[in-house]
Design an enzyme around this catalytic site. Structure first.
Site, PDB file in Angstrom:
ATOM      1  N   GLU A  32       0.665  -1.106  -0.017  1.00 41.35           N
ATOM      2  CA  GLU A  32       0.049  -0.142   0.011  1.00 41.35           C
ATOM      3  C   GLU A  32       0.822   1.313   0.155  1.00 41.35           C
ATOM      4  O   GLU A  32       1.845   1.390   0.571  1.00 41.35           O
ATOM      5  CB  GLU A  32      -0.945  -0.002   1.191  1.00 41.35           C
ATOM      6  CG  GLU A  32      -1.858   1.442   1.227  1.00 41.35           C
ATOM      7  CD  GLU A  32      -2.900   1.124   2.232  1.00 41.35           C
ATOM      8  OE1 GLU A  32      -3.838   1.959   2.325  1.00 41.35           O
ATOM      9  OE2 GLU A  32      -2.531   0.488   3.376  1.00 41.35           O
TER      10      GLU A  32
ATOM     11  N   CYS B 268      -6.813   1.439   2.735  1.00 43.53           N
ATOM     12  CA  CYS B 268      -7.841   2.521   2.718  1.00 43.53           C
ATOM     13  C   CYS B 268      -7.778   3.425   1.629  1.00 43.53           C
ATOM     14  O   CYS B 268      -8.810   3.988   1.374  1.00 43.53           O
ATOM     15  CB  CYS B 268      -7.538   3.516   4.019  1.00 43.53           C
ATOM     16  SG  CYS B 268      -8.052   2.613   5.541  1.00 43.53           S
TER      17      CYS B 268
ATOM     18  N   ASN C 161     -12.357  -2.863   1.126  1.00 41.65           N
ATOM     19  CA  ASN C 161     -11.347  -2.794   2.151  1.00 41.65           C
ATOM     20  C   ASN C 161     -11.996  -2.618   3.459  1.00 41.65           C
ATOM     21  O   ASN C 161     -12.455  -1.254   3.626  1.00 41.65           O
ATOM     22  CB  ASN C 161     -10.123  -2.013   1.759  1.00 41.65           C
ATOM     23  CG  ASN C 161      -9.286  -1.874   2.865  1.00 41.65           C
ATOM     24  OD1 ASN C 161      -8.387  -2.710   3.371  1.00 41.65           O
ATOM     25  ND2 ASN C 161      -9.425  -0.597   3.749  1.00 41.65           N
ATOM     26  N   GLU C 162     -11.978  -3.566   4.774  1.00 46.44           N
ATOM     27  CA  GLU C 162     -12.483  -2.927   6.066  1.00 46.44           C
ATOM     28  C   GLU C 162     -13.884  -2.221   6.155  1.00 46.44           C
ATOM     29  O   GLU C 162     -13.978  -1.223   6.318  1.00 46.44           O
ATOM     30  CB  GLU C 162     -11.536  -2.082   6.801  1.00 46.44           C
ATOM     31  CG  GLU C 162     -10.061  -2.797   6.767  1.00 46.44           C
ATOM     32  CD  GLU C 162      -9.107  -1.604   7.596  1.00 46.44           C
ATOM     33  OE1 GLU C 162      -9.464  -0.911   7.735  1.00 46.44           O
ATOM     34  OE2 GLU C 162      -7.942  -2.267   7.879  1.00 46.44           O
TER      35      GLU C 162
END
Length: 835
Positions: A38, A276, A400-401
C-alpha cells in the site's frame, strides 16, 4: 559452535515430543504467505518507485495536503539572473495532467529552479548511470539552452526557511506564481556535483528530451538544478530522473534494493494497491480525490492524472496497475488487486444501486486486462503496453475494511457479475477492520450468502492478544469461505514482536484448511514520511533494512512447503498463563465532545455493594473519575449519557492502571460510526470487538458495562449490544508447524520458543523412507535460526542484528533431540533423498 555440535548424540531425554507424520500429507498450503503493498509512508513515490524527482509535473495541490502547491519541492535558483516562475494549464502537453512550469529570466548570468527530491534529497552513486527526461518548449522562436546538474550544496547554502511553504493561493483558473522567499543564490562554497550537462531546446512545440548521464561523484543529499541564460525562457513539464539500473532494468521501474529485498522473500502473492486509499474518495473517477480507479493508472506516466492519497500526500500513479502486474510476475508472486465497491465508508458516499454499472465494468475489464486474449479490448490494451501474454490473475478483492449494509448490497452486484462471467476468479469479501463484533459478523454473513472464496480479516493488536488468540482459527469451518488475513501486526519491530507473530503464523499454517492467505502490514516506510508504525521494511534515499518481522516473514515464505504435515505433540502445554485483569479506576469523558452523565452507579457483582456518583458534565478534553471501585474484579457500570456539543460521542474507561494500561468502551468512535471495546496493554492497543453505532446529539442513552468472568458486555437502552470474552494470555512451551515441500523433497519443521530459556524436544519423523521402503538416513538437515534480545531491533547501522543464521545438522536416524534456544525461531529442513 554450530548446531551439529550442540545437538549431536545427546543422551538425555525430554518429555517434550513432536512426532511428524511424513507419510500422510494433509491439505495443500497453496498461496498461504504473501505480501501487501500500500502506498503509505511514501512507499511508492519516494520509495519502491524509482523516480528521484518529487512533484515532477508541477501537479501538487492543497487537495492532496494543505501545504502543497504546484511548486512544492522546487526552489528558485538565481545565479546572476532573476527568475520568474509560474505554473499554467494553458496549451498543455498532457491533457490529463495539464500543469506545467513557465520559466522566464531577466538579467545576465543564469536562473531557474532546483528540485529537492524526496527526504534528504537525491542519491546518486559514482559510476552509475541515470536517465534524465523532460518535456519542454521555448517561449519564442529559436533555441534555448537548458543547463542541468545534480549537486549537493555546501551546508551554508541550505535554505533557512523551508521551501515547501505555500505563500500564495492556487486555483486551476489562474496560473500559480512563485512568491516564496527562499531563493537559492549562486553558491558561495563549493558544491559537490555528481554530473552536469546541457540540452538545446528548439521550437515552440512540446518535445520530449532525454539524456543518459553518469555520476562522477556520489551525493546523498543532492538536488537537481535546471537553469537557462538570462533573458531566455522555457516551458517545462514532467521533469524526471531515474537510475538506469532499476529492478531488472525496466523503464519506469522500481528501486532495485527495495524490490530485491521483497523478491528475496519469495512471496506467493502480492495484494495491492491498498488499503484505505482504495475506497476513500469521491465516486467520480475524474476527480483528483476520487477512489483509486485502476484505469487512471495506465498509459504513459506523464499523462496519468495526479491523485490525492488519503494518507496525506500526492500520488503520481507512476507505479500503476501495469507496473504492479509486472512486478508480481518478476518476483513470482500472484497478483491480488483490490477494487473499490462503489462505497466510501470514510465519508458515507455511495453509488446508487441502479448506477453500479461502471463499478461492475471496472471489475470485469480488469480481469480482461489481466487475462484476456489480445483480440479483446482490454487484452489488446495490455498487449499494446508491451505484454501480450496474460498475467494469470486468480484473485480479486472487492472493498477494504467495510462496515454497514450499504457496501454489502453493492458487493453482491459485483460478485454476481464476476461469478457469472469469470467463475474461475477467486473473489474476496471483507470483514471490517476488527477481529470481532457486529460488522465483522456482517462481513462473514455476506461471504457465506454470496459464496465468496475468501474473506479479508484485518487486525493490529498487542503481542498479548496474539498469544491469547493463538488458537483463534482452530474452530473455524473447513468448508465455505477461507480466511484471508490481509493485514496484521503486533505493534512493534522488536524481536519479541516478530517472534510472537511467528508463533501466530505457525497457527495459520496448522489451520490451512480454514486460512487461505495471510500477509503482514504495512510493508514499506520511508523514514522521512511516516504515517504508520510498525512497518516491515524501513528505508531512506539510499539505505534500507529489514526488521526482525521481515526476516520472520521471509523464513515462513522461503520454507512454506506445499502440503501440511500433521504433528502430534506431547508435553507441549502452557508454561505461563495470565487471566485478563479488570481491577482499576473508572473514568467518564466525552469523545471529542462535551457530554453529560447522569444516574452514574457502579455495582460490585461479587458482593452486591453499590456506589452512586450522581451527575457529571465534562467539557472536551476533561474527564470525571469514579473513586472507590479500584479493587473490584466483577462489576457493572450504569449511567445515562448524552452528547451536548461536538460530533462524536462519549467513552467509559475502566480497569485503569495508567495511561498505557486500561480498557475503554467508546460510543461514537472513528467518525461517529462505531462502538468498540478497546484494551491498552503496555501502550499497545487491541480493539477487542466493535459494533455499528452513531451517537445522536441531545439523545440520552441508558448504558451498562458489565465485567464478569473474563467477559465484557455492553448494553444500550436495556439490550445487549456487544459481548466479548477474553482468553488468558498464555505462553506455550513450544509453537510448531510442519509441512512437506513436494518439489524439493523436504520435510520442514518450524518451531518457536517464546521462553527466556532454552527448551529441548525430541523430534520423531514417522514414515520417512525412500520409494523402496528403505531408510533415507543419514541425511544433513539445514537449520535456520533466529535469536535475539527481547527488545532488540534492526537499524541502518545494524541492518541484520536480528536475522537468520544458517547451519547444518547430521541426522543418523528418524528420531533426535534438539535444543531450541531461548527466544528463538528455528526452521529445520530435512531432505528426503538421503546422501
Amino acid at each position: 559452535m554450530n548446531q551439529s555440535e550442540t545437538n549431536r548424540n545427546r543422551s538425555e531425554r525430554t518429555d517434550c515430543i513432536l512426532t511428524i507424520d511424513t507419510a500422510r500429507p494433509k491439505e495443500p498450503l497453496g498461496d498461504l504467505f504473501g505480501i501487501f503493498f500500500e502506498d503509505i509512508n511514501h512507499a511508492a513515490d519516494g520509495g519502491l518507485y524509482a523516480e528521484l524527482v518529487q512533484n515532477r509535473s508541477f501537479a501538487f495541490d492543497p487537495i492532496d495536503r494543505p501545504e502543497y502547491h504546484p511548486l512544492y519541492a522546487w526552489e528558485k535558483v538565481e545565479e546572476g539572473a532573476q527568475a520568474l516562475l509560474t505554473v499554467e494549464t494553458k496549451e498543455p502537453r498532457h491533457e490529463k495532467n495539464p500543469n506545467h512550469l513557465i520559466l522566464k529570466t531577466e538579467g545576465t548570468g543564469r536562473a531557474g529552479v532546483a528540485n529537492l527530491g524526496f527526504g534528504e534529497g537525491f542519491f546518486l552513486e559514482e559510476g552509475e548511470s541515470y536517465r534524465f527526461a523532460c518535456w519542454a518548449r521555448t517561449l519564442k522562436e529559436g533555441e534555448c539552452t537548458l543547463f542541468l546538474c545534480v549537486e549537493e550544496p555546501a551546508p551554508t547554502e541550505r535554505a533557512q526557511e523551508g521551501p515547501h511553504t505555500r505563500q500564495a493561493p492556487y486555483t486551476r483558473q489562474a496560473p500559480y506564481t512563485w512568491q516564496a522567499p527562499n531563493t537559492r543564490k549562486a553558491p558561495e562554497g563549493e558544491a559537490r556535483r555528481a554530473f552536469s550537462a546541457s540540452l538545446s531546446i528548439a521550437g515552440t512545440e512540446w518535445n520530449k528530451y532525454e539524456l543518459c548521464l553518469t555520476a562522477e561523484k556520489t551525493v546523498t543529499a543532492g538536488r537537481l538544478v535546471l537553469t537557462v541564460p538570462g533573458g531566455e525562457g522555457l516551458a517545462l513539464d514532467y521533469v524526471s530522473l531515474f537510475p538506469e539500473k532499476t529492478f531488472l532494468g525496466r523503464k519506469n521501474g522500481l528501486r532495485r534494493d527495495i524490490a530485491q529485498l521483497l523478491c528475496d522473500m519469495k512471496p506467493k502473492f502480492m495484494r495491492f494497491p491498498g488499503g484505505c486509499l482504495v475506497h476513500d474518495g469521491s465516486l467520480n473517477p475524474e476527480d483528483r480525490d476520487s477512489m483509486y480507479r485502476w484505469k487512471n493508472t495506465l498509459g504513459e506516466p506523464e499523462n496519468r492524472p495526479a491523485r490525492r492519497s488519503n494518507w496525506g500526500y500526492n500520488q503520481t500513479l507512476g507505479l500503476g496497475y501495469y507496473e504492479y502486474f509486472l512486478f508480481c510476475e518478476d518476483i513470482g508472486a500472484k497478483p491480488l488487486p483490490v477494487l473499490p465497491g462503489g462505497y466510501d465508508p470514510h465519508h458515507q458516499r455511495m453509488a446508487p444501486l441502479d448506477e453500479m454499472g461502471p463499478w461492475i465494468r471496472d471489475a470485469l475489464d480488469l480481469i480482461e486486462f489481466a487475462n484476456g486474449d489480445t483480440d479483446t479490448e482490454w487484452g489488446a490494451r495490455r498487449a499494446a503496453l508491451g505484454h501480450p501474454e496474460p498475467f494469470g490473475l486468480e484473485y480479486l478483492g472487492i472493498g477494504n475494511e467495510e462496515v454497514g449494509d450499504a457496501f454489502f448490497e453493492r458487493y453482491r452486484l459485483i460478485h454476481q457479475a464476476v461469478r457469472k462471467k469469470h467463475p474461475e476468479i477467486k473473489l474476496i469479501n471483507t470483514a471490517s477492520p476488527f477481529a470481532a463484533g457486529t460488522e465483522y459478523e456482517r462481513g462473514w454473513r455476506s461471504a457465506w450468502e454470496n459464496g465468496s472464496d475468501l474473506i479479508d480479516e484485518h487486525y493490529y493488536m498487542a503481542p498479548e492478544w496474539f498469544l491469547s488468540n493463538n488458537r483463534r482459527y482452530d474452530s473455524f469451518p473447513k468448508d465455505g469461505p477461507k480466511v484471508f488475513l490481509g493485514e496484521y501486526a503486533s505493534w512493534g519491530n522488536t524481536w519479541y514482536n516478530a517472534l510472537v507473530e511467528a508463533s501466530y503464523m505457525t497457527a495459520l499454517e496448522r489451520n490451512a484448511a480454514s486460512v487461505g492467505l495471510a500477509c503482514y502490514a504495512p510493508m514499506l516506510a520511508n523514514v522521512s514520511y511516516v504515517n504508520w508504525k510498525p512497518d516491515m521494511v524501513w528505508f531512506d534515499n539510499h539505505r534500507l533494512y529489514g526488521t526482525p518481522n521481515y526476516y520472520v516473514q521471509k523464513l515462513f515464505m522461503n520454507h512454506q512447503g506445499s502440503r501440511r504435515l500433521a504433528v502430534t505433540a506431547e508435553g507441549i502445554g502452557a508454561v505461563s498463563s495470565r487471566a485478563a485483569e479488570y481491577r482499576g479506576r473508572i473514568r467518564l469523558e466525552g469523545y471529542e465532545t462535551k457530554s453529560r452523565f447522569d444516574e452514574v452507579c457502579v455495582r460490585n457483582l461479587d458482593t452486591g455493594e453499590e456506589k452512586a456518583f450522581g451527575s457529571f458534565v465534562t467539557e472536551q478534553g476533561e474527564h470525571a473519575w469514579l473513586e472507590g471501585c479500584e479493587d473490584w474484579e466483577s462489576y457493572e457500570i450504569s449511567l445515562k449519557a448524552c452528547e451536548l456539543e461536538g460530533r462524536k460521542g462519549f467513552q467509559v474507561l475502566f480497569g485503569w492502571q495508567d495511561e498505557d494500561n486500561y480498557l475503554a468502551a467508546t460510543f461514537g468512535g472513528w467518525q461517529n460510526l462505531d462502538l468498540f471495546v478497546h484494551r491498552q496493554i503496555n501502550g499497545r492497543g487491541c480493539d477487542l470487538t466493535e459494533g455499528w453505532f452513531q451517537a445522536e446529539k441531545g439523545r440520552v442513552y441508558d448504558l451498562k458495562i458489565r465485567v464478569k468472568d473474563d467477559r465484557i458486555s455492553i448494553f444500550i437502552d436495556g439490550e445487549e449490544y456487544l459481548s466479548i470474552r477474553e482468553n488468558p494470555v498464555e505462553v506455550e512451551r513450544l509453537y510448531h508447524a510442519a509441512s512437506l515441500d513436494e518439489e524439493e523433497g523436504s520435510v520442514i519443521l518450524k518451531v518457536v520458543n517464546l521462553q527466556e530459556k532454552e527448551e529441548s524436544a525430541e523430534i520423531r519423523l514417522d514414515g520417512l523412507a525412500d520409494g523402496e521402503g528403505k531408510s533415507i538416513f543419514p541425511v544433513d538437515a539445514q537449520i535456520y535460526t533466529m535469536t535475539g534480545r527481547r527488545e532488540q531491533e534492526n537499524s541502518f547501522e545494524e541492518p541484520e542484528a536480528v536475522s537468520p543464521v544458517e547451519s547444518s545438522l547430521r541426522l543418523e536416524k528418524d528420531c533426535f533431540d534438539y535444543r531450541f534456544p531461548a527466544l528463538s525461531l528455528t526452521v529445520l529442513r530435512i531432505p528426503l533423498g538421503g546422501e
